[in-house]
Structures are given as structure tokens and as C-alpha cells.
Design an enzyme around this catalytic site. Structure first.
Site, PDB file in Angstrom:
ATOM      1  N   GLY A 129       0.842  -1.207   0.000  1.00 25.89           N
ATOM      2  CA  GLY A 129       0.000   0.000   0.000  1.00 25.89           C
ATOM      3  C   GLY A 129       0.874   1.253   0.000  1.00 25.89           C
ATOM      4  NE  ARG A 186      -2.236  -4.553  -1.014  1.00 27.50           N
ATOM      5  CZ  ARG A 186      -1.741  -3.855   0.007  1.00 27.50           C
ATOM      6  NH1 ARG A 186      -0.603  -4.188   0.550  1.00 27.50           N
ATOM      7  NH2 ARG A 186      -2.413  -2.810   0.492  1.00 27.50           N
ATOM      8  CG  ASP A 231       3.247  -6.621   7.234  1.00 27.52           C
ATOM      9  OD1 ASP A 231       2.821  -6.144   6.159  1.00 27.52           O
ATOM     10  OD2 ASP A 231       2.504  -7.042   8.128  1.00 27.52           O
ATOM     11  CB  THR A 236       2.926   0.753   6.039  1.00 26.68           C
ATOM     12  OG1 THR A 236       1.578   0.526   6.500  1.00 26.68           O
ATOM     13  CG2 THR A 236       3.851   0.483   7.216  1.00 26.68           C
ATOM     14  CG  ASP A 280      -1.473  -0.248   8.015  1.00 29.53           C
ATOM     15  OD1 ASP A 280      -2.303   0.641   7.783  1.00 29.53           O
ATOM     16  OD2 ASP A 280      -1.390  -1.294   7.353  1.00 29.53           O
ATOM     17  CG  ASP A 325       1.640  -2.779  10.405  1.00 31.74           C
ATOM     18  OD1 ASP A 325       2.506  -2.145   9.774  1.00 31.74           O
ATOM     19  OD2 ASP A 325       0.862  -3.580   9.858  1.00 31.74           O
ATOM     20  NE  ARG A 344      -2.463  -4.797   5.867  1.00 34.06           N
ATOM     21  CZ  ARG A 344      -2.866  -5.027   4.624  1.00 34.06           C
ATOM     22  NH1 ARG A 344      -3.690  -6.009   4.383  1.00 34.06           N
ATOM     23  NH2 ARG A 344      -2.458  -4.276   3.627  1.00 34.06           N
TER      24      ARG A 344
END
Ligand code: F6P
Length: 323
Positions: free
Chosen positions: A11, A72, A103, A126, A128, A130, A172
Site C-alpha cells: 500500500g 501487491r 511487512d 506504511t 499502519d 505496524d 489493517r
């Protein structure tokens, strides 16, 4: 090392272009040639390459998205796809690669380096936030600011109509954006995957806030919440409390676009330079990140497996201040 490749994958996130610029300019500074790989792993397999000079990245620093495009790529999960990618990189004379992504990108990069021995360094890109091994990922700050501005606007209309809004934000399976924007916008409740909150508990919070004479409220819901996102949660609350005038807004991909904030531009510049310097120092199979304002190289295997945990203090702050 004479020539490096660079790509963006997964993303997109605001700050990817700024990081690309930093990688290219740092490489040129150190007399390295740079090849841009379009569409992430897909472009590696298709040999969608373009030599980049310092001038190729003029004026991209403030631009959202990624000029290298992103994708992706299921074909890269197959050994045959990775072999094709390796052949293409070697025939182009690429000695090492900088991967900008999340990731999934680093999982692919780690496997690729293990199989073919081509050094890879990752830059965390990202929204996120994360990844373990950095306090912040590229784009997280911008996405938060975008979501915060949107929620502020929703607040205006919520107040005018005495409504209860459920606003869903991205992330996510992590609740970073929800927790941060929830605190920053004064949400009455924040629903995140990292903390169980039943419909009954949420109902109690809403009833309590009504008894404190709140006429409108915003619940910020992380898309990966255990109750199934904002729409499902709003429906459950509405069936139990039909008197609430309930609305749902899903912010979605809006959060992925826009010009990066100052913080994201600074982070991108620092990590882009550190990625190139890390490769020159012989580092590989690692993500470069910033912890307590210090550059740190974390092995891909740790960056992807040991997720950065949400600081629950933000939830406690929100709980107390939203009364
Ligand atoms: O990983 C970034 C992210 O925006 C997540 O927050 C979200 O769940 C996902 O990507 C959406 O992916 P896509 O753009 O492929 O729909």
C-alpha cells in the site's frame, strides 16, 4: 557495490516519494548508480526498470503516492517469479536493493535475499505503523493528520444534528491510527483490535456521555476491530438504542493520499540516507528505522514478526478525557 535498485511496494503511503528522493540523492553523493524498479516486485519480474539520476527526483519530495508505482504481487510468492526477478536484477548489474514498503514487502525481500544472496535494505513505508524496529513508519503522521481533519469536519455536522457518528479509519489489524486520531479529535470511544470492547460496554459509555449532557458523539473505529468495523458496530448499537441518530463514515483510501507532513518528510530523508549508508557499511536483510530519534537497523525477521505494540496509554487518556 556500484549500482543499487530501489522500489516501492504494498500500500502506498505519503513520504514514499520523499524517501525515494533521499535514496537517489544519497546514492549519487556516494558515486553509486541507481535504477528505479516500477510496480514493486511485479516490475522486478517484468524488468520494468529505469536509470534514475539526481534530477529524476526533482520536486517529488512533497508529492503523495509513489512515482515508481506500487503493487501487491502474487507471482513473487512463487520461486519461479523470484528467480526471474533475480536474473533481471543481475543482468542489469544491480548489486543491492532498497525496498520501501511494509511487512509484506519485507517478507518478500527477506526470502529473496536468503535465496539469492542479493543484499536488501528496507525503509518502513506504511500508514499502519505496524512494524517493529521504528517508532514511526512513513505516512503514519500524514494519515493521522488527514483523518483528524476529516473527523473534525464530521464533528461539525454531528453537533448540528445531535448525531452519533461511527468513523472507521484504516490500519489493517492495528489500531494506531484509531488511537491517535481518537485522542486528537476527542472521540467518546475508540474501538481497536488491541482492546476488547463489547457492544454492552460501548453502550454504557454512550449512555454515560448522554447523562453528562453530550448531544453528539464520535466513535472512532479501527477497520480491524473485533466487532467487525464501523458499519457492523453501528448496526448493533442502533438495534439496541434506536433513539440514537446514528451515522457511519468510512474514511478509506483518503487516508493514503496527500502531501507528506513535515514529520514524514524528515523521517523519509533520514531513513533514505541511512538505507544507502547501511548498504555501504555491509548491512542487509534489515529494515532501517528510527527509535528515540536514533537510526536503528532491525533484521527483517524481527521487523515483521514482532509487531510494534500500541501504547495503551493513549486509550486510557481518551477514556478519562472523554467523560
Ligand atoms: O497497509 C495499508 C492499508 O491502507 C491498510 O490500512 C488497509 O487495510 C489496506 O492497506 C488496504 O489495502 P488496499 O489498498 O489493497 O485495498
Amino acid at each position: 557495490m556500484k549500482k543499487i535498485g530501489v522500489f516501492t511496494s504494498g500500500g502506498d503511503s505519503p513520504g514514499m516519494n520523499a524517501a525515494l528522493r533521499a535514496v537517489v540523492r544519497a546514492a549519487v553523493y556516494y558515486d553509486l548508480e541507481v535504477v528505479g524498479i516500477y510496480r514493486g516486485f511485479e516490475g522486478m519480474i517484468d524488468k520494468d526498470f529505469e536509470p534514475l539520476s539526481a534530477r529524476s527526483v526533482n520536486h517529488i519530495l512533497p508529492r503523495g503516492g509513489t512515482i515508481l508505482k506500487s503493487a501487491r504481487c502474487p507471482a513473487f510468492m512463487e520461486k519461479a517469479g523470484r528467480l526471474q526477478a533475480y536474473d533481471n536484477l543481475r543482468s542489469e548489474g544491480i548489486d543491492a536493493v532498497v525496498a520501501i514498503g511494509g511487512d509484506g514487502t519485507f517478507t518478500g525481500a527477506m526470502i529473496f535475499e536468503e535465496e539469492f544472496g542479493l543484499p536488501m535494505i528496507g525503509i518502513p513505508g506504511t500508514i499502519d505503523n505496524d512494524l517493529y524496529g521504528t517508532d514511526y513508519t512513513l505516512g503514519f503522521d500524514t494519515a493521522n493528520n488527514t483523518a483528524m481533519e476529516a473527523i473534525d469536519k464530521i464533528r461539525d455536522t454531528a453537533r448540528s444534528h445531535n448525531r452519533l457518528f461511527f468513523v472507521e479509519v484504516m490500519g489493517r489489524d492495528s489500531g494506531f491510527i484509531a488511537a491517535h486520531t481518537g485522542v486528537a479529535t476527542g472521540a467518546v470511544a475508540i474501538v481497536v483490535p488491541e482492546r476488547e470492547m463489547s457492544v454492552d460496554e460501548l453502550g454504557e459509555i454512550l449512555e454515560r456521555s448522554k447523562s453528562h449532557h453530550k448531544s453528539s458523539s464520535i466513535v472512532v473505529v479501527a477497520e480491524g476491530g473485533r466487532t467487525g468495523g464501523a458499519t457492523a458496530l453501528a448496526e448493533k448499537i442502533k438495534s439496541r438504542y434506536p433513539e440514537y441518530d446514528t451515522k457511519v463514515t468510512i474514511l478509506g483510501h483518503l487516508q493514503r493520499g496527500g502531501s507528506p507532513t513535515l514529520n514524514d518528510r524528515l523521517l523519509a530523508s533520514k531513513l533514505g540516507l541511512a538505507a544507502v549508508e547501511g548498504l555501504r557499511d555491509g548491512k542487509s536483510s534489515a529494515m532501517v528505522g528510527l527509535i528515540n530519534n536514533k537510526v536503528v537497523y532491525t533484521p527483517f525477521k524481527d521487523a515483521i514478526s514482532d509487531k510494534l505494540r500500541l501504547d495503551k496509554e493513549w486509550l486510557r487518556i481518551a477514556d478519562i478525557l472523554s467523560t
